[in-house]
Motif scaffolding. Sequence first.
Motif, PDB file in Angstrom:
ATOM      1  N   ILE A 252       0.840  -1.198   0.000  1.00  0.00           N
ATOM      2  CA  ILE A 252       0.000   0.000   0.000  1.00  0.00           C
ATOM      3  C   ILE A 252       0.876   1.250   0.000  1.00  0.00           C
ATOM      4  N   ILE A 253       1.882   1.256   0.883  1.00  0.00           N
ATOM      5  CA  ILE A 253       2.747   2.433   1.027  1.00  0.00           C
ATOM      6  C   ILE A 253       3.528   2.686  -0.256  1.00  0.00           C
ATOM      7  N   LEU A 254       4.150   1.649  -0.783  1.00  0.00           N
ATOM      8  CA  LEU A 254       4.942   1.834  -1.999  1.00  0.00           C
ATOM      9  C   LEU A 254       4.060   2.231  -3.174  1.00  0.00           C
ATOM     10  N   GLY A 255       2.849   1.691  -3.223  1.00  0.00           N
ATOM     11  CA  GLY A 255       1.924   2.055  -4.284  1.00  0.00           C
ATOM     12  C   GLY A 255       1.593   3.534  -4.229  1.00  0.00           C
ATOM     13  N   LYS A 256       1.315   4.016  -3.029  1.00  0.00           N
ATOM     14  CA  LYS A 256       0.980   5.431  -2.877  1.00  0.00           C
ATOM     15  C   LYS A 256       2.189   6.304  -3.215  1.00  0.00           C
ATOM     16  N   PHE A 257       3.353   5.859  -2.765  1.00  0.00           N
ATOM     17  CA  PHE A 257       4.574   6.601  -3.056  1.00  0.00           C
ATOM     18  C   PHE A 257       4.793   6.679  -4.566  1.00  0.00           C
ATOM     19  N   LEU A 258       4.613   5.539  -5.214  1.00  0.00           N
ATOM     20  CA  LEU A 258       4.828   5.504  -6.663  1.00  0.00           C
ATOM     21  C   LEU A 258       3.832   6.400  -7.397  1.00  0.00           C
ATOM     22  N   GLY A 259       2.577   6.381  -6.947  1.00  0.00           N
ATOM     23  CA  GLY A 259       1.565   7.228  -7.569  1.00  0.00           C
ATOM     24  C   GLY A 259       1.944   8.697  -7.483  1.00  0.00           C
ATOM     25  N   ALA A 260       2.360   9.115  -6.270  1.00  0.00           N
ATOM     26  CA  ALA A 260       2.762  10.510  -6.084  1.00  0.00           C
ATOM     27  C   ALA A 260       4.022  10.809  -6.887  1.00  0.00           C
ATOM     28  N   PHE A 261       4.916   9.821  -6.937  1.00  0.00           N
ATOM     29  CA  PHE A 261       6.166  10.031  -7.663  1.00  0.00           C
ATOM     30  C   PHE A 261       5.904  10.251  -9.152  1.00  0.00           C
ATOM     31  N   LEU A 262       4.937   9.525  -9.692  1.00  0.00           N
ATOM     32  CA  LEU A 262       4.652   9.668 -11.119  1.00  0.00           C
ATOM     33  C   LEU A 262       4.134  11.070 -11.436  1.00  0.00           C
ATOM     34  N   LEU A 263       3.346  11.636 -10.515  1.00  0.00           N
ATOM     35  CA  LEU A 263       2.904  13.019 -10.724  1.00  0.00           C
ATOM     36  C   LEU A 263       4.110  13.960 -10.687  1.00  0.00           C
ATOM     37  N   TYR A 264       4.998  13.720  -9.725  1.00  0.00           N
ATOM     38  CA  TYR A 264       6.217  14.529  -9.632  1.00  0.00           C
ATOM     39  C   TYR A 264       7.053  14.376 -10.904  1.00  0.00           C
ATOM     40  N   ALA A 265       7.109  13.151 -11.427  1.00  0.00           N
ATOM     41  CA  ALA A 265       7.894  12.906 -12.631  1.00  0.00           C
ATOM     42  C   ALA A 265       7.321  13.686 -13.814  1.00  0.00           C
ATOM     43  N   SER A 266       5.973  13.762 -13.877  1.00  0.00           N
ATOM     44  CA  SER A 266       5.385  14.503 -14.988  1.00  0.00           C
ATOM     45  C   SER A 266       5.729  15.989 -14.879  1.00  0.00           C
ATOM     46  N   LEU A 267       5.893  16.435 -13.631  1.00  0.00           N
ATOM     47  CA  LEU A 267       6.300  17.818 -13.390  1.00  0.00           C
ATOM     48  C   LEU A 267       7.745  18.041 -13.870  1.00  0.00           C
ATOM     49  N   LEU A 268       8.591  17.064 -13.617  1.00  0.00           N
ATOM     50  CA  LEU A 268       9.976  17.168 -14.079  1.00  0.00           C
ATOM     51  C   LEU A 268      10.050  17.158 -15.600  1.00  0.00           C
ATOM     52  N   VAL A 269       9.181  16.345 -16.212  1.00  0.00           N
ATOM     53  CA  VAL A 269       9.163  16.293 -17.673  1.00  0.00           C
ATOM     54  C   VAL A 269       8.787  17.656 -18.239  1.00  0.00           C
ATOM     55  N   LEU A 270       7.804  18.304 -17.591  1.00  0.00           N
ATOM     56  CA  LEU A 270       7.413  19.653 -18.033  1.00  0.00           C
ATOM     57  C   LEU A 270       8.604  20.604 -17.965  1.00  0.00           C
ATOM     58  N   SER A 271       9.380  20.517 -16.871  1.00  0.00           N
ATOM     59  CA  SER A 271      10.519  21.423 -16.724  1.00  0.00           C
ATOM     60  C   SER A 271      11.576  21.127 -17.794  1.00  0.00           C
ATOM     61  N   LEU A 272      11.672  19.849 -18.175  1.00  0.00           N
ATOM     62  CA  LEU A 272      12.640  19.497 -19.221  1.00  0.00           C
ATOM     63  C   LEU A 272      12.297  20.137 -20.547  1.00  0.00           C
TER      64      LEU A 272
END
Lengths: 326, 259
Positions: free
Chosen positions: B115-135
Amino acid sequence: MIEVQGLTKRYGRTVAVQDVSFSVKKGEILGFLGPNGAGKTTTMRVLTGFLPPTLGKVTVAGYDVMQEPLEVKRRIGYLPETPPLYPDMRVMEMLAFAGRLKGVSGNQLKQRIAEVSEKTALSDVPRKLIGHLSKGYRQRVGLAAALIHNPEVLVLDEPTAGLDPKQIIETRKLITSLAGEHTIILSTHILPEAANTCGRVMIINAGKVVAEDTPENLTARLQGYETMNLVVEGPEAEVRERLSRVTGVSRVSPSQAGNGRVAFAVQTVKGQDVRKELARAVVESGWGLLELRPVGLSLEEIFLKLTTTESADDNAGENSKETAAS
Amino acid sequence: MKNIWIIARKELAAYFHSPIAYIVLAMFTVLFGFIFYSNLRDFMMEQFLAAQYAQMYGQLTPLNVNESVIRSLVYAIAVICLFLMPMITMRLFAEEKKTGTIELLMTSPLTDLEIILGKFLGAFLLYASLLVLSLLYILILFLYGNPDGKALIAAYLGLVLLGSCYLSLGLMLSTLTRNQVIAGSLGFGLFFMLYLIGWASSYSTGQLGQLANYISFTTHIDNFSKGVIDLRDTVYYLSVIGLSLFLTARSVESVRWRA
């Protein structure tokens, strides 16, 4: 199917459930009946592995809740008091998510969603947002989500709370239709509900089991009889014979014997206090009266509590049933 | 692994079904866009001045795009995320506790860790999309200049680690309460404080100052932003992530016995 032995659950110093033991056979519907705060929800949470028991052993389908929680969880469908639904999901998404969580996937998931939404009459709202659904629909989505993996055991916490009378009747029908295939434990604080749907009822009050019987026997006990516990020192058969001749006594059943003492459960006609007569009968025959205690009283108090606080609901339920029938 | 993905997908969908994802991404693009613009403008001024010097003294000192632009942009992302990450993490557990859906997760055949890793991964993917935007912004630099790609990769590795620190710590804070606002403000307060002690201690030489400097998340991004992958910084970030996730697991478990 379900075995609970000596279950005790404490929250800090408050005892929510104390030394509760029971077992449920496959295909049976067991009802927990009791006022709010009696420990029904806590017992269910322990059964479903949401909370660990403080003491005691709980096994579901042969698996210990503490030792093999995942195996137990795979076999249980649980509907908490407020259905655990995500308001920003659509009905089908919610069911798909619940199914995946329980390990159903692919074509099987599609098939189960179709089956379950038909059973719970959700087929007309597949694309609706759960946040926009009425309480009755939400309850049904919750039930559908609990059923999605076709669990052997269903645990339903107040499945009819907050529904309108028509929905209550529909939900009860649905639950009764699920019995046999599934083993069901449901909780309620409404007496007629337990009487209508459950094969066996356990009355819980203040964390303890007060009575356990079929609804018929319980209602009979409530309406017609009061029970006295009597411990007498004397010959069993004679005592029994003498006691049943006392006016107002309708049934005498020996519960335990030993040490020359016999314990009887004496059923008497309600409203007639026969304690004096019972005592006289025992003493005049020259036996020793060791104990004479009415036991029906606490049970009755609970029933009183249950029936008075919920009578409005019940009447509504019964009335609409009549109109539906006519 | 499958279970982790089920949870992660649900979390990611929840971000995009609600306004959170759009607000976070919009705020990020606006703030980052502004910083990108002003950095680039300053760089152009410097370039212009350098060209003037070259004409006057006949000697051109070449300016490094990585050093003058990308480095400060990476630092800017680290600071913007300090505000935005609590918005991503605050709901993860607090919301489930409030609506009671935590009961569904915890009575399903999943381990707490999944459960914890799933939630972490979900939030991380949103963060990753933010990094992609900055790229996307930084790609503009490649169109007109000649920045070092490898240094950029190192910088983004640093951002991935830093962001994971924010996310895991925010995730932990979210397990402590059923109120999202509390989880969010605790996260923001903590991240801001960690930033401030790093900033305040940057010139101090005392032991306490060095310790404060070490504890701060943002000071460790410095080497990465220069294109240097330092083992010390990497170990620091990984330990913070590990510790936070461990504490999250303990906190989730405590729900079972604390009540």
